[in-house]
Design a protein around this motif. Structure first.
Motif, short mmCIF file in Angstrom:
data_model
loop_
_atom_site.label_atom_id
_atom_site.label_comp_id
_atom_site.label_asym_id
_atom_site.label_seq_id
_atom_site.Cartn_x
_atom_site.Cartn_y
_atom_site.Cartn_z
N LEU A 112 0.79 -1.23 0.03
CA LEU A 112 -0.10 0.00 0.00
C LEU A 112 0.82 1.37 0.05
N SER A 113 0.61 2.00 -0.94
CA SER A 113 1.49 3.28 -1.10
C SER A 113 3.04 3.17 -0.90
N SER A 114 3.48 2.27 -1.59
CA SER A 114 4.86 1.69 -1.47
C SER A 114 5.64 1.96 -2.78
N TRP A 115 7.00 1.31 -2.79
CA TRP A 115 7.60 1.72 -3.97
C TRP A 115 8.95 0.37 -3.86
N ALA A 116 9.57 0.37 -4.92
CA ALA A 116 10.77 -0.27 -4.90
C ALA A 116 11.92 0.37 -5.07
N LYS A 117 12.22 1.43 -5.71
CA LYS A 117 13.17 2.49 -5.68
C LYS A 117 12.71 4.01 -5.94
N GLY A 118 13.12 4.65 -4.79
CA GLY A 118 12.67 6.13 -4.98
C GLY A 118 13.58 6.87 -5.91
N THR B 257 0.07 -11.03 -5.00
CA THR B 257 0.35 -9.78 -4.95
C THR B 257 -0.37 -8.82 -5.16
N LEU B 258 -0.84 -7.93 -4.24
CA LEU B 258 -1.92 -6.76 -4.55
C LEU B 258 -1.16 -5.36 -4.39
N VAL B 259 -1.03 -4.31 -5.25
CA VAL B 259 -0.49 -2.99 -5.04
C VAL B 259 -1.36 -2.14 -4.98
N VAL B 260 -1.57 -1.31 -3.97
CA VAL B 260 -2.62 -0.13 -4.19
C VAL B 260 -2.02 1.16 -3.80
N VAL B 261 -2.66 2.14 -4.68
CA VAL B 261 -2.24 3.62 -4.41
C VAL B 261 -3.45 4.46 -4.39
N GLN C 105 -4.24 10.79 -5.76
CA GLN C 105 -3.88 11.98 -5.15
C GLN C 105 -2.51 11.89 -4.11
N ASP C 106 -1.85 10.74 -4.34
CA ASP C 106 -0.65 10.36 -3.54
C ASP C 106 0.39 11.43 -4.04
N ILE C 107 0.91 12.22 -3.40
CA ILE C 107 2.07 13.13 -3.83
C ILE C 107 3.32 12.67 -3.29
N LEU C 108 3.51 12.02 -2.22
CA LEU C 108 4.54 11.37 -1.65
C LEU C 108 5.17 10.13 -2.19
N THR C 109 4.22 9.27 -2.55
CA THR C 109 4.74 8.00 -3.19
C THR C 109 3.61 7.86 -4.43
N PRO C 110 4.02 8.52 -5.51
CA PRO C 110 2.70 8.72 -6.69
C PRO C 110 2.79 7.44 -7.35
N LYS D 180 3.02 6.16 -10.26
CA LYS D 180 4.04 5.73 -11.02
C LYS D 180 4.74 4.65 -10.10
N PHE D 181 5.22 4.65 -8.76
CA PHE D 181 5.90 3.85 -7.90
C PHE D 181 5.05 2.58 -7.75
N SER D 182 3.84 2.67 -7.78
CA SER D 182 2.98 1.64 -7.56
C SER D 182 3.03 0.85 -9.05
N GLU D 183 2.91 1.64 -10.08
CA GLU D 183 2.77 1.00 -11.46
C GLU D 183 4.03 0.17 -11.79
N GLN D 184 5.26 0.59 -11.22
CA GLN D 184 6.54 0.16 -11.44
C GLN D 184 6.38 -1.35 -10.54
#
Length: 270
Positions: free
Chosen positions: A116-122, A207-211, A214-219, A221-225
């Motif tokens: 949730l609202s996460s990323w692999a590489k900022g 795996t489920l990815v949720v974002v 309106q998330d401006i901290l972890t946009p 595109k991070f979840s799409e990746q």
């Protein structure tokens, strides 16, 4: 509430409900209470396990560098100590980083994964924000720190609600288990030094990815990746969601989690 000793620290945890185990891992600067708004829904069907990561809440905050892999090892040790052999895992923000490391290093323990609202590489902007959020507690009190941090977390809609932000700041300043300055610093640096991008293809659990849109901290595109690189991952983008959607849109997030968990429970698979 119980604590156990793992990897040289005292780790606080909480267990509520019955059913298949579901582990919730909070993000930077947040302890297990960050999941409070979704707990009532989740404990109806799951044995929900929450913990305070090292550096925050009622867990130890040693004053030396942390790593995300280390926090994943803390979590795995907790599961071993309480006798949980396989578990659904949901991680928010930095908690999603920890969850990825768990799925990579302890795959036999992970039944399903929710990021949730996460990323692999900022990227560079994200790293600059996290570096600043790790440094500012050294010079700001909790009220000023909250004023700086909250615009990255919540939507304009919440800021337009009279008294809402002031209430959040007051709650934060009166919280009995505020994180230490050095705990926040070390968590921030753990984030900056974490990168799972070239290993995501090795995550083999559902795996489920949720974002939030309106998330401006972890946009988004991070979840799409994440969803693109993790085999067969599902992506859900919430129209109203911000980085703080576990607070602003708790019912919606709980529903999304339930739908995914229902599809990947042991009972359904058997």
């Amino acid at each position: 509430m119980p604590k156990i000793q793992v990897n040289g620290i005292d780790l606080f945890f909480d267990i509520q409900g019955t059913g298949e185990p579901l582990l919730l891992i909070a993000g930077f600067a947040c302890d297990s209470s960050y999941w409070s708004a979704v707990m009532a829904s989740l404990v109806k069907q799951y044995q929900v396990i929450r913990l305070d990561n090292r550096g925050v809440g009622q867990s130890s905050a040693p004053d030396h560098p942390y790593t995300v892999k280390q926090m994943a090892a803390d979590t795995a040790a907790l599961l071993d100590a309480i006798g949980i052999t396989q578990v659904h895992i949901a991680g928010h923000s930095m908690g999603g980083q920890i969850a990825q490391e768990l799925a990579l290093a302890y795959s036999e323990k992970v039944q399903s994964l929710m990021l949730l609202s996460s990323w692999a590489k900022g990227d560079g902007k994200f790293h600059a924000i996290i570096e600043t959020l790790g440094d500012l507690p050294q010079i700001l009190d909790i009220k000023l720190y909250s004023k700086v941090m909250l615009p990255w977390i919540f939507t304009e809609e919440l800021y337009s609600t009279p008294g809402a932000i002031k209430q959040f700041i007051n709650i934060a300043s009166e919280y009995p288990f505020l994180p230490t300055t050095h705990g926040l610093y070390h968590q921030s640096r753990a984030i900056l030094n974490s990168d799972t991008l070239d290993r995501l293809t090795h995550i083999c659990c559902p795996t489920l990815v949720v974002v939030g849109k309106q998330d401006i901290l972890t946009p988004v595109k991070f979840s799409e990746q994440l969803a693109q690189e993790i085999p067969n991952a599902e992506l859900v983008v919430l129209e109203r969601g911000s980085h703080g959607f576990l607070i602003e849109c708790a019912d919606t997030v709980a529903t999304v989690m339930f739908n995914f968990l229902t599809n990947h429970s042991q009972n359904r698979r058997h």
